[in-house]
Structure formats: C-alpha cells, structure tokens
Write a protein that holds these residues in place. Structure first.
Motif, short mmCIF file in Angstrom:
data_model
loop_
_atom_site.label_atom_id
_atom_site.label_comp_id
_atom_site.label_asym_id
_atom_site.label_seq_id
_atom_site.Cartn_x
_atom_site.Cartn_y
_atom_site.Cartn_z
N ARG A 1 2.31 3.73 -3.47
CA ARG A 1 2.10 5.17 -3.49
C ARG A 1 3.41 5.93 -3.72
O ARG A 1 3.45 6.90 -4.48
N ARG A 2 4.46 5.47 -3.09
CA ARG A 2 5.75 6.15 -3.26
C ARG A 2 6.28 5.98 -4.68
O ARG A 2 6.80 6.92 -5.28
N ASP A 41 0.83 -1.20 0.00
CA ASP A 41 0.00 0.00 0.00
C ASP A 41 0.87 1.26 0.00
O ASP A 41 0.66 2.18 -0.78
N GLY A 42 1.85 1.28 0.90
CA GLY A 42 2.71 2.45 0.98
C GLY A 42 3.73 2.52 -0.13
O GLY A 42 3.97 3.59 -0.71
#
Length: 388
Positions: free
Chosen positions: A192-193, A188-189
């Motif tokens: 996004r990055r 998830d993180g």
C-alpha cells in the motif's frame, strides 16, 4: 520461478468467438494483437486498451538483469511482436538501484540501460511491464530490518519514476516488486505504501501488484488487495512443480533437481508416472519419488488447471481487479517436450478463458520460448502459446 522459485495482464482474451483485432504497425509491418472481449473489459476500471496490451507476452530475461548483458536480436524481437506478443516483462535488478547495495555509478549505468530498452520496445509497439526484481541482498535486509528494506524499495522507485513518467502510460506498467521476500502481513502494508508513493508521482499509469512470496494464487485471494482500481494483480503459476521444475540443476540436492521424464497430463497409476517413480528409486532418490507421488496424489491435467483459473476469474469479477499470470513455464532440461508444450497450452488456454492475460517465463534460457541453441523460437512452444 525461474531460478530458484521464482513472473501480466489480462485480458485479452476474447473468447474464441471474438475476432482478433489488428494492432499498430511497428516498423512498417502488421502486428496482430488480441483485444479484450466486451464482457471481460466491462469488469474493470483499467482501460481496455491497456488490458489488451497485457494480454500476451514473455519475460525478457537475460538482457539487463545479468552482469554480462546479452542484447536480443532486433529481428527476433520484431518477429515476436508480429506473431502476436503485445508486451514484455522486463526484470530490473532491484539492488542495482538501491543506495544500500549499489554505487552511484552503477545505478546511473543501470538507468541508462533501462531507458534504452524501454525506448527499443516502445519503438516496436511493445508494452513493457517494468518489474523491480530483487535478489538475495534485499531478502536478507527484509528479514533483518524490514523498515530499511521498504526504504530501499522506495528509493529504487524514486530512481525509476522519471523514466516511467517520460513515457506513455499505456505502454509502461510499473510492477512494485517481484515475489516480495517478506510475510503476507508485512507486504499488505508495504504494498500500500509503495503503491501510494507511485500513484502520487504517476497518476495515470497502471500498476502491477503481486502477493508476497512466490505469488501463488492462494494468497492473492486470501489477502485484502490494494485499494487502487487502476492496478493489475499478478500471480505466478508453476503447478505442479514436480513437473515444471524437474531437472532444476540450480536447486542442488533438492529432489526437484533429480526428477526427469515426469509426465503431463498424468494421474496416479498412469504407466508414464509409474515409470518416472521407478526411475527415481532406481537412482537412489526415494525423496524425489516421494515428492512426485505427493504431487500426483490427484490427477494433473488441463481440467484441473482450468478450475484454478476459474476460481481466480470469480475473485477478479467480484473485486473488479484484473489479473495477469506474470510467470508460467516449464524447464526444458528433463521434461518430455510434448508434455511441456501440453502444459503451456493448458495454462494459456485456461487463462484466456478466464479473462486473464499472461506472460511466459522466460525468453531464451532454461524455461525460454527461444531455443538457446538455435536462437529461434521453439515451434512447439509458440504453437502452445497460440502464436503464429
């Protein structure tokens, strides 16, 4: 899912009532293409012409994703474009672009090869999903040092970004990472990055993003998507694996490798299914028989597949994010040929009815649409894919 588990977009499709539009003419010849119906295109902020590009395609494996490169026949690639294939998904060996795993010389050679393939396909009026495709090295790094793994992914994209930026945004689609080998929470993180990193360098390109692991439908709809409207969500579909992966020799002693003559469609009690179960017990593989019985506790048929894609279509309409089946296919080794074609047709038709584009896995190996013995597309597979 090719090898050991394995992979877009959408739209296309126009319901049967919509006419097929004419595409550009590669190499002086007419190449038919599917165009998104108005109802499909209106759902999304991704430009409709890009969704049309991602409507129908195949994974162009066995060219630059292997050590012994096998360049496809130019006339074959052109023939597939004329038949209606609007894009290819190009698996790029991720570790060859990562400082932790490749020398500068190896990376430079890989980048030259990628650039050449991009230009070849663009010259054929064929869009390319540039799929960063990792192997075991990145998976191990993700398990041991996930922050370092993210750094290697970003470094790989830093090497690819100039190639993508130099080519039309409507013809090259960066795919963040194939089957991300980490947890959904971590991905998830990281997604996004990575997406933000690519968006800063590629403001106009449409990104392709899949959920963690084997990119199944369930995590797509169960996790918050990246907040970028110019993205396409990529899933892989191989259900039931007892059918699509029967005879998967690379899986060693796994029960899938022992399966053969598993039917589709089938329901509990069907004669063909009972025969396959008996065959597994006869050869001393009760584990394969148990796997098969569990897989077919409920019928697997076109209606069940269509129901899955209707659920995805509802999610897509609600979120405003288009979806593509980045991989789907059936291993040819042990599946009944007519049943293999029936499954491919069922998935293709279900995806198109749901405003979802597709990319067949894969080109000319075990799952391929091209028969490796003849070097020509298999008529039954091409027909199942709706290709001329």
């Amino acid at each position: 899912m090719r090898r050991g588990l394995a992979a877009p977009l959408l739209a296309a499709l126009m319901a049967a009532a919509h006419p097929i539009g004419a595409a550009a003419q590669p190499a002086g010849e007419t190449a038919p293409a599917t165009t998104p119906g108005a109802a499909c295109a209106a759902r999304f902020q991704v430009p409709a012409d890009r969704l049309a590009r991602l409507a129908r395609g195949y994974n162009l494996t066995g060219w630059i994703d292997v050590r012994d490169e096998r360049e496809p026949d130019a006339e074959l690639l052109q023939a597939l474009r004329r038949a209606g294939m609007t894009h290819v998904r190009l698996p790029v060996p991720a570790e060859d672009l990562m400082p932790a795993f490749a020398t500068a010389e190896r990376t430079a050679a890989r980048l030259r090869a990628i650039a050449a393939v991009l230009d070849r396909m663009i010259a054929l009026d064929t869009a390319v999903v540039l799929d960063l495709h990792p192997g075991g090295d990145l998976a191990r790094l993700y398990a041991e040092a996930p922050d370092a793994a993210l750094g290697e992914i970003l470094a790989a994209w830093d090497r690819l970004i100039p190639l993508v930026a130099a080519r039309p945004a409507g013809l090259v689609f960066p795919e963040l990472l194939n089957e991300p080998p980490t947890t959904p929470e971590r991905w998830d993180g990281d997604a996004r990055r990575i997406a933000a990193h690519l968006r800063a360098a590629l403001p106009d390109h449409t990104l392709v993003i899949g959920p963690a692991g084997p990119q199944r439908v369930e995590p797509l709809m169960g996790r918050p998507p990246v907040e970028d409207a110019n993205t396409v969500q990529a899933i892989h579909f191989y259900d039931p694996m007892a059918f699509t992966h029967q005879g998967a020799t690379w899986m060693g002693d796994d029960p899938h490798a022992a399966l053969a003559e598993v039917p589709f469609p089938a329901a509990p009690g069907d004669p063909a299914l009972r025969q396959a179960l008996a065959g597994m017990r006869l050869i001393g593989r009760p584990d394969a028989a148990d796997l098969l019985a569990r897989s077919y506790e409920a019928p697997w048929d076109a209606a069940r597949i269509a129901a899955v894609f209707r659920d995805v279509s509802v999610w897509s309409a609600r979120t405003g994010l288009p979806v593509v089946v980045g991989e789907f296919g059936v291993l040819r080794f042990a599946a009944p040929p007519a049943d293999r074609a029936a499954w491919i047709r069922a998935v293709r038709e279900a995806a198109e009815a749901a405003c979802i584009g597709w990319t067949h896995w894969e080109f000319r190996d075990g799952f391929g649409l091209v028969d490796p013995r003849t070097g020509a597309p298999e008529p039954a597979v091409m027909d199942a894919l709706g290709m001329k």
